[in-house]
Motif scaffolding. Sequence first.
Motif, PDB file in Angstrom:
ATOM      1  N   CYS A 267       1.616  -2.906   6.936  1.00 13.58           N
ATOM      2  CA  CYS A 267       2.845  -3.062   6.157  1.00 13.58           C
ATOM      3  C   CYS A 267       3.891  -2.123   6.745  1.00 13.58           C
ATOM      4  N   GLU A 268       5.004  -2.710   7.119  1.00 17.60           N
ATOM      5  CA  GLU A 268       6.056  -1.944   7.782  1.00 17.60           C
ATOM      6  C   GLU A 268       7.401  -2.594   7.495  1.00 17.60           C
ATOM      7  N   PHE A 269       8.356  -1.781   7.105  1.00 20.06           N
ATOM      8  CA  PHE A 269       9.731  -2.234   6.946  1.00 20.06           C
ATOM      9  C   PHE A 269      10.606  -1.350   7.828  1.00 20.06           C
TER      10      PHE A 269
ATOM     11  N   TYR B   1      23.120  -5.552   9.418  1.00 16.50           N
ATOM     12  CA  TYR B   1      21.765  -5.022   9.285  1.00 16.50           C
ATOM     13  C   TYR B   1      20.771  -5.871  10.066  1.00 16.50           C
ATOM     14  N   VAL B   2      19.813  -5.196  10.675  1.00 18.16           N
ATOM     15  CA  VAL B   2      18.659  -5.863  11.273  1.00 18.16           C
ATOM     16  C   VAL B   2      17.447  -5.335  10.525  1.00 18.16           C
ATOM     17  N   LEU B   3      16.613  -6.257  10.057  1.00 19.57           N
ATOM     18  CA  LEU B   3      15.454  -5.909   9.240  1.00 19.57           C
ATOM     19  C   LEU B   3      14.177  -6.407   9.913  1.00 19.57           C
ATOM     20  N   LEU B   4      13.177  -5.553   9.973  1.00 23.51           N
ATOM     21  CA  LEU B   4      11.828  -5.949  10.369  1.00 23.51           C
ATOM     22  C   LEU B   4      10.990  -5.851   9.111  1.00 23.51           C
ATOM     23  N   LEU B   5      10.381  -6.958   8.706  1.00 23.29           N
ATOM     24  CA  LEU B   5       9.658  -7.025   7.439  1.00 23.29           C
ATOM     25  C   LEU B   5       8.237  -7.512   7.684  1.00 23.29           C
TER      26      LEU B   5
ATOM     27  N   PRO C  11       0.835  -1.207   0.000  1.00 22.29           N
ATOM     28  CA  PRO C  11       0.000   0.000   0.000  1.00 22.29           C
ATOM     29  C   PRO C  11       0.872   1.260   0.000  1.00 22.29           C
ATOM     30  N   ALA C  12       0.241   2.364  -0.296  1.00 23.39           N
ATOM     31  CA  ALA C  12       0.957   3.637  -0.238  1.00 23.39           C
ATOM     32  C   ALA C  12       1.473   3.853   1.173  1.00 23.39           C
ATOM     33  N   GLY C  13       2.562   4.574   1.279  1.00 23.87           N
ATOM     34  CA  GLY C  13       3.127   4.819   2.594  1.00 23.87           C
ATOM     35  C   GLY C  13       4.227   5.848   2.532  1.00 23.87           C
TER      36      GLY C  13
END
Length: 164
Positions: free
Chosen positions: A93-95, A144-148, A41-43
């Motif tokens: 939705c979050e990165f 790097y630490v990524l939250l997906l 989605p848009a963000g």
Amino acid sequence: MKKRLISFLLLIFLLPVGCAQKHPSAEQILCALTQNEIGLPAGQIYLASAPPDQAAYLSPELISAMYAGGELPWQLSLCEDYGIFLSSAQHPCEFAVFLCYSRSDTDLLSAMCHARLDALRAHYKGTAYAHYTDSALVAVVGRYVLLLVSCDPENALKVARQVI
């Protein structure tokens, strides 16, 4: 002979400097993620490096609310760079991308991201969007630490690894 020895010693000392790896910024990784994610989605991308007068500025208030319940997370002092993408729609939705100064710090940032994911899972439990958080990933790739959190976090991880 002395010139060869000096040249050899210079090569040994200068080689690590010449081979130093340039790490992609959080912005570069987030841009790749948002451009390659299908159905995203848009963000808005928020960056720690953005000036306070820009829309992309990741304010201490926003990151505190997301990761520490009102206080600035101390773990951010372990980061060289970080940024977050938040969807503007209702589904989660979050990165998040955190570049640590040291590989040994990734465990602490990973724990911070797992706490955020636990909060998201509790919030969306029993809703139509629970599958987003149920399949979400916290990954460590080098420093790097990524939250997906998305409809396809495995693909997002694949894209991030290609950039990193």
